[in-house]
Design a protein around this motif. Structure first.
Motif, mmCIF file in Angstrom:
data_model
loop_
_atom_site.group_PDB
_atom_site.id
_atom_site.type_symbol
_atom_site.label_atom_id
_atom_site.label_comp_id
_atom_site.label_asym_id
_atom_site.label_seq_id
_atom_site.Cartn_x
_atom_site.Cartn_y
_atom_site.Cartn_z
ATOM 1 N N PHE A 124 0.830 -1.204 0.000
ATOM 2 C CA PHE A 124 0.000 0.000 0.000
ATOM 3 C C PHE A 124 0.869 1.260 0.000
ATOM 4 O O PHE A 124 0.659 2.181 -0.799
ATOM 5 C CB PHE A 124 -0.926 -0.022 1.227
ATOM 6 C CG PHE A 124 -1.841 1.167 1.331
ATOM 7 C CD1 PHE A 124 -2.879 1.338 0.430
ATOM 8 C CD2 PHE A 124 -1.645 2.121 2.321
ATOM 9 C CE1 PHE A 124 -3.732 2.435 0.520
ATOM 10 C CE2 PHE A 124 -2.492 3.223 2.416
ATOM 11 C CZ PHE A 124 -3.526 3.382 1.510
ATOM 12 N N GLU A 125 1.857 1.285 0.883
ATOM 13 C CA GLU A 125 2.738 2.460 0.965
ATOM 14 C C GLU A 125 3.494 2.676 -0.336
ATOM 15 O O GLU A 125 3.663 3.805 -0.797
ATOM 16 C CB GLU A 125 3.741 2.283 2.118
ATOM 17 C CG GLU A 125 3.128 2.563 3.486
ATOM 18 C CD GLU A 125 3.905 1.930 4.635
ATOM 19 O OE1 GLU A 125 4.965 1.306 4.393
ATOM 20 O OE2 GLU A 125 3.435 2.047 5.780
ATOM 21 N N GLU A 126 3.954 1.569 -0.920
ATOM 22 C CA GLU A 126 4.723 1.669 -2.162
ATOM 23 C C GLU A 126 3.856 2.222 -3.297
ATOM 24 O O GLU A 126 4.268 3.122 -4.034
ATOM 25 C CB GLU A 126 5.253 0.278 -2.523
ATOM 26 C CG GLU A 126 6.403 0.295 -3.471
ATOM 27 C CD GLU A 126 7.008 -1.103 -3.594
ATOM 28 O OE1 GLU A 126 8.198 -1.235 -3.339
ATOM 29 O OE2 GLU A 126 6.283 -2.057 -3.929
ATOM 30 N N GLU A 127 2.647 1.686 -3.411
ATOM 31 C CA GLU A 127 1.760 2.150 -4.488
ATOM 32 C C GLU A 127 1.367 3.611 -4.282
ATOM 33 O O GLU A 127 1.275 4.375 -5.250
ATOM 34 C CB GLU A 127 0.516 1.257 -4.564
ATOM 35 C CG GLU A 127 0.780 -0.128 -5.131
ATOM 36 C CD GLU A 127 1.389 -0.091 -6.520
ATOM 37 O OE1 GLU A 127 0.976 0.754 -7.348
ATOM 38 O OE2 GLU A 127 2.316 -0.881 -6.776
ATOM 39 N N PHE A 129 9.166 6.180 -1.497
ATOM 40 C CA PHE A 129 9.629 7.555 -1.757
ATOM 41 C C PHE A 129 10.887 7.542 -2.620
ATOM 42 O O PHE A 129 11.040 8.364 -3.524
ATOM 43 C CB PHE A 129 9.910 8.285 -0.448
ATOM 44 C CG PHE A 129 8.697 8.456 0.411
ATOM 45 C CD1 PHE A 129 7.617 9.180 -0.055
ATOM 46 C CD2 PHE A 129 8.626 7.875 1.665
ATOM 47 C CE1 PHE A 129 6.482 9.333 0.726
ATOM 48 C CE2 PHE A 129 7.493 8.013 2.442
ATOM 49 C CZ PHE A 129 6.419 8.738 1.978
ATOM 50 N N SER A 130 11.781 6.609 -2.313
ATOM 51 C CA SER A 130 13.018 6.538 -3.093
ATOM 52 C C SER A 130 12.738 6.137 -4.538
ATOM 53 O O SER A 130 13.336 6.673 -5.463
ATOM 54 C CB SER A 130 13.994 5.544 -2.456
ATOM 55 O OG SER A 130 14.581 6.127 -1.311
ATOM 56 N N ARG A 131 11.825 5.185 -4.726
ATOM 57 C CA ARG A 131 11.506 4.763 -6.101
ATOM 58 C C ARG A 131 10.907 5.934 -6.869
ATOM 59 O O ARG A 131 11.271 6.190 -8.020
ATOM 60 C CB ARG A 131 10.513 3.597 -6.075
ATOM 61 C CG ARG A 131 11.144 2.339 -5.560
ATOM 62 C CD ARG A 131 10.683 1.108 -6.356
ATOM 63 N NE ARG A 131 11.494 -0.037 -5.972
ATOM 64 C CZ ARG A 131 11.026 -1.119 -5.357
ATOM 65 N NH1 ARG A 131 9.739 -1.224 -5.105
ATOM 66 N NH2 ARG A 131 11.823 -2.102 -5.033
ATOM 67 N N VAL A 175 23.191 4.386 -7.054
ATOM 68 C CA VAL A 175 22.146 4.552 -6.044
ATOM 69 C C VAL A 175 20.955 3.644 -6.376
ATOM 70 O O VAL A 175 20.273 3.133 -5.478
ATOM 71 C CB VAL A 175 21.730 6.026 -5.889
ATOM 72 C CG1 VAL A 175 20.904 6.520 -7.034
ATOM 73 C CG2 VAL A 175 20.967 6.232 -4.586
ATOM 74 N N GLU A 176 20.751 3.385 -7.662
ATOM 75 C CA GLU A 176 19.669 2.467 -8.037
ATOM 76 C C GLU A 176 19.963 1.052 -7.539
ATOM 77 O O GLU A 176 19.073 0.351 -7.045
ATOM 78 C CB GLU A 176 19.493 2.475 -9.561
ATOM 79 C CG GLU A 176 18.256 1.735 -10.013
ATOM 80 C CD GLU A 176 17.870 2.010 -11.465
ATOM 81 O OE1 GLU A 176 18.587 2.786 -12.143
ATOM 82 O OE2 GLU A 176 16.860 1.452 -11.899
ATOM 83 N N ARG A 195 17.752 8.144 0.108
ATOM 84 C CA ARG A 195 16.830 9.233 -0.258
ATOM 85 C C ARG A 195 17.579 10.546 -0.418
ATOM 86 O O ARG A 195 17.311 11.328 -1.330
ATOM 87 C CB ARG A 195 15.735 9.376 0.807
ATOM 88 C CG ARG A 195 14.632 8.342 0.637
ATOM 89 C CD ARG A 195 13.605 8.424 1.733
ATOM 90 N NE ARG A 195 12.761 9.617 1.629
ATOM 91 C CZ ARG A 195 11.858 9.958 2.536
ATOM 92 N NH1 ARG A 195 11.689 9.201 3.604
ATOM 93 N NH2 ARG A 195 11.123 11.037 2.380
ATOM 94 N N GLN A 196 18.528 10.789 0.482
ATOM 95 C CA GLN A 196 19.285 12.042 0.388
ATOM 96 C C GLN A 196 20.162 12.072 -0.856
ATOM 97 O O GLN A 196 20.322 13.117 -1.495
ATOM 98 C CB GLN A 196 20.134 12.228 1.650
ATOM 99 C CG GLN A 196 19.271 12.525 2.879
ATOM 100 C CD GLN A 196 20.082 12.655 4.157
ATOM 101 O OE1 GLN A 196 21.174 12.102 4.276
ATOM 102 N NE2 GLN A 196 19.544 13.384 5.128
ATOM 103 N N GLU A 197 20.710 10.934 -1.224
ATOM 104 C CA GLU A 197 21.532 10.890 -2.433
ATOM 105 C C GLU A 197 20.662 11.123 -3.677
ATOM 106 O O GLU A 197 21.080 11.794 -4.623
ATOM 107 C CB GLU A 197 22.273 9.543 -2.521
ATOM 108 C CG GLU A 197 23.105 9.340 -3.781
ATOM 109 C CD GLU A 197 24.213 10.378 -3.983
ATOM 110 O OE1 GLU A 197 24.525 11.117 -3.020
ATOM 111 O OE2 GLU A 197 24.746 10.470 -5.108
ATOM 112 N N ILE A 198 19.450 10.589 -3.670
ATOM 113 C CA ILE A 198 18.538 10.817 -4.796
ATOM 114 C C ILE A 198 18.181 12.300 -4.887
ATOM 115 O O ILE A 198 18.190 12.886 -5.983
ATOM 116 C CB ILE A 198 17.287 9.919 -4.655
ATOM 117 C CG1 ILE A 198 17.665 8.454 -4.900
ATOM 118 C CG2 ILE A 198 16.190 10.359 -5.637
ATOM 119 C CD1 ILE A 198 16.579 7.462 -4.541
#
Lengths: 379, 399
Positions: free
Chosen positions: B77-80, B253-255, B288-289, B327-330
């Motif tokens: 759910f969170e991912e979607e 969030f990162s995706r 990072v990926e 996340r910070q690197e993204i």
């Protein structure tokens, strides 16, 4: 989703871990490292009897495993114990290539490999090729129905122990063409084959191999003419899983040694593991170890998937293992201090074994470039 | 081992996707995508939509109006939601206070506050941090002195996220100053409309008033608003913190962030070619990926182990350190991808009123980068997490 091993895999892991803990301590290993052969025929025979080699082949091939997870399970344990026996070269690469390409006359070699009676080596790399899989200058010429091989092969791991070398040579094409590369089964003692052997930093032995007009019957061809590049590429996916898992196992041992040392070694009246500067470096190692464990699962779990998915995951694994492996090797030495500079202390072997993983079939940068190419192809 | 989701989980993901496609207002999604600031009304609107579907409280048991989902479903759910660009569920009432009340609150408190959280009657904020306390939460100085059936509260809280929207605050207050720090803390619920409560905004380095100072000057609070027992607040505070960390990895969030970087890098030109083809940029992006692929798998491994939604221990510290670094690197890559147009500080541009300065995609990148420096500071700084990891792992425990 399920991250558990099957009952069979769990049993294999337990058995192998127990066997190596009993029979492969640091004094045994140091004896093997100092030996002329560079591996122990006795240990090899016992590994075969335990079914460890068979676990790396599918039932069709005469084994009882062969999946990415089977391979990772075995190699993680080999890595954990710092095993230098040539499981990658003889079984995964050599045995795997014959199982994939062999004809009826060649196939029995796979059984001999599984039984621990035959050793193999891949003679593919050449000076100037670095990790380029398509760089083959060695030539194969037809002569009166026979094949003549001429060329030089570099850092051929396990060449001296091998009964057969699997030699890549060109039927046609320029030195860096993917087309025209073929594989040949060459008896190591064939006329015109010369080996100059040497020990490797990470354990085991390799040789520079000269092929001077080695004359072979047409039946020595392994697979179809020109099928070499594709076959190598396919098989190296399994090698990447094995190498990544082996490095992971070695990294687990290196960090376990470090944990024990941090809690026992005292300086200024305290265990050095109570100093925050060392704690935070150790914490970062623990975080990166979880990353390493995950990426090995990804590579192993996707080995049977379609080539783009499989290769993307193995490229990711080799890149991350290369980076984290270096971190673990360097930081575990640093966290120990002077003791880790000695050859006698066990960490030395694990650190070298981990570092040298990044020199087989591509380093972290090579696999990052591969990952970029594969991702943009998929986009 | 099987890296695939079960049939039921795939069907669930499909159900979530369909719901989001139908129910997520496109103007909200556009705002989230563009990194624009959401208003209180935006947040409340999204909460109401989720509540109508019964999906506002994924981590609550069904008996309290929650979804009762297991860890894998919550993760899906969170991912979607992150991929679709939904507003975040504001966590203070739903993820933080709710579980504490269910575990330690009185029946009256549960009956009164839990439905109000779901219905949006109350907007809660968190009164934990104080000036000078940093990650040392137990050094609470805000005093609550018992006076008949009331407490008189004096002191100051800070870093109170979205406190400007809130009508209620849950506070750690010191009720016994003469015992060990942790032993004299109580957990108090305060109506922010009570005389003596004052909220002052703090402008952050990205220009947004995301956090506040909250002052208490002889604020009278009924003893009915004490959660659990007096002086046991530290236990409840720690319980809350384990719930604060359940989505600590931030994989979704990162995706979404990575996809945004790629969108920018495909449009930015460098040396006559799309930036994404520049080998140096491509290498940093790929690295990072790869880190994210591994971290997402670590997250799933931990989730699949955390049977029955139990909050994990040292693993969440590991996920926090790695997840926030990624996340910070993204954010950093997005800022660099935007080039010179990362520089203009145009707050109106964030509101969408100014279309003349640079490409749209460049507007939020620096603000997001700056704002997300907080990730490695809040919720127990990453250095605190490293201390927890080292102490646990060196003690030989955990795995």
């Amino acid at each position: 989703m399920n991250f558990e091993l099957t009952e069979e895999q769990q049993m294999l892991q337990d058995t192998l871990r127990r066997f190596l803990a009993d029979r492969y301590d640091s004094s045994v290993r140091n004896g093997i490292l100092d030996s002329d052969l560079g591996y122990s025929p006795d240990i090899w025979r016992q590994l075969a009897e335990l079914g460890v080699i068979g676990a790396l082949f599918t039932e069709d091939q005469g084994g009882f495993g062969g999946s990415g997870i089977d391979i990772a399970t075995v190699f993680e344990e080999l890595g954990r114990a710092g095993v230098v026996e040539p499981m990658l070269d003889t079984a995964i690469i050599g045995g795997g290539l014959i199982a994939a390409l062999g004809d009826d006359a060649q196939m029995p070699l796979v059984e001999f490999v599984i039984a621990g009676e035959t050793h193999l080596a891949l003679a593919h790399g050449e000076a100037g090729a670095r990790y380029d899989l398509d760089h083959v200058a060695t030539r194969a010429e037809e002569r009166d129905g026979d094949i003549l091989l001429s060329g030089r092969k570099a850092v051929v791991v396990n060449a001296e122990a091998a009964d057969y070398l699997i030699v890549s040579a060109r039927d046609s094409g320029s030195v860096t063409s993917q087309e025209g590369i073929s594989l040949f089964l060459v008896p190591r003692d064939a006329a015109g084959v010369t080996l100059v052997g040497y020990p490797l930093v990470g354990g085991g032995r390799a040789a520079e191999v000269a092929l001077d007009g080695v004359r072979l019957p047409a039946t020595a061809r392994l697979g179809a003419s020109g099928a070499g590049y594709t076959a190598l590429n396919e098989r190296l996916a399994a090698a990447h899983v094995a190498l990544s898992a082996e490095a992971l196992g070695a990294m687990e041992s290196a960090t376990a040694l470090t944990r024990d040392y941090l809690m026992t070694r005292k300086q200024f009246g305290r265990a050095i593991g109570t100093f925050q500067a060392l704690q935070h470096r150790f914490a970062d190692l623990m975080v990166e170890m979880e990353q390493a464990r995950s990426v090995v699962i990804l590579a192993a779990g996707h080995l049977e998937d379609s080539a783009p998915t499989r290769d993307l995951n193995t490229a990711a694994a080799r890149n991350l293992i290369g980076r984290v492996g270096r971190l673990v090797a360097e930081d575990t030495i640093q966290l120990h201090g002077g003791i880790a500079m000695t050859q006698e202390y066990e960490l030395a072997h694990f650190a070298k074994r981990i570092l040298m993983t990044d020199h087989r079939f591509g380093d972290a940068d090579y696999h990052l470039e591969r990952f970029v190419a594969l991702s943009s192809a998929a986009a | 081992m099987d890296l695939n989701y079960t049939k039921e989980e795939i069907a669930f993901r499909e159900e979530v996707r369909e719901f989001l496609a139908e129910s997520l207002p496109s103007e909200l999604a556009a705002k989230v995508r563009a990194g624009e600031e959401l208003t209180k009304a935006d947040q409340e609107r999204w909460h109401a939509i989720l509540n109508a579907r019964g999906w506002l409280a994924p981590n609550w048991p069904v008996e309290y109006g929650g979804c009762g989902w297991d860890a894998v479903r919550r993760h899906i759910f969170e991912e979607e939601c992150a991929l679709a660009g939904t507003p975040r569920i504001v966590p203070f009432g739903l993820a933080m206070l709710g579980p504490v009340l269910m575990q330690f609150g009185s029946d009256e408190q549960k009956a009164h506050y839990l439905p109000r959280i779901l219905n949006g009657d109350d907007w809660w904020c968190q009164g934990y941090s104080e000036p000078g306390a940093g990650s040392d939460l137990a050094s609470v100085r805000t005093r609550a002195v018992r006076d008949g059936d009331h407490y008189i509260v004096n002191g100051q809280k800070t870093w109170t996220t979205l406190g400007q929207h809130a009508n209620m605050i849950f506070c750690l207050v010191r009720t016994d100053p003469d015992v060990k720090q942790q032993a004299g803390i109580s957990f108090l619920l305060v109506d922010m409309n009570t005389p003596g409560v004052e909220v002052r905004p703090i402008t952050l380095l990205d220009g947004t008033p995301e956090v506040n100072e909250v002052f208490f000057d002889d604020v009278k609070v009924s003893v009915e608003n004490l959660v659990g027992e007096e002086n046991k607040g530290w236990t409840y505070a720690k319980y809350l913190l384990t719930h604060e960390r359940t989505n600590i990895a931030g994989v979704g969030f990162s995706r979404a962030g990575l996809a945004a970087v790629k969108r920018i890098a495909r449009q930015e030109m460098a040396g006559g070619r799309p930036l994404i083809e520049n080998p140096y940029f491509a290498a940093r992006l790929a690295q990072v990926e790869i880190d994210l692929m591994a971290m997402a798998t670590t997250n799933l491994r931990i989730i699949s182990r955390a049977a029955s939604g139990q909050a994990p221990g040292v693993e969440s510290s590991m996920l926090k350190v790695k997840g926030t670094a990624i996340r910070q690197e993204i954010n950093n890559l997005a800022r660099h991808a935007a080039g010179p147009f990362a520089m203009p500080f145009v707050s109106e541009a964030l509101e969408g009123d100014n279309n003349s300065i640079g490409p749209d995609y460049a507007r939020p990148v620096t603000r997001q980068y700056l704002n997300n420096r907080k990730l490695s500071i809040f919720g127990g700084s990453n250095e605190i997490q490293r201390g927890i990891i080292a102490k646990t792992m060196l003690a030989g425990g955990a795995r």
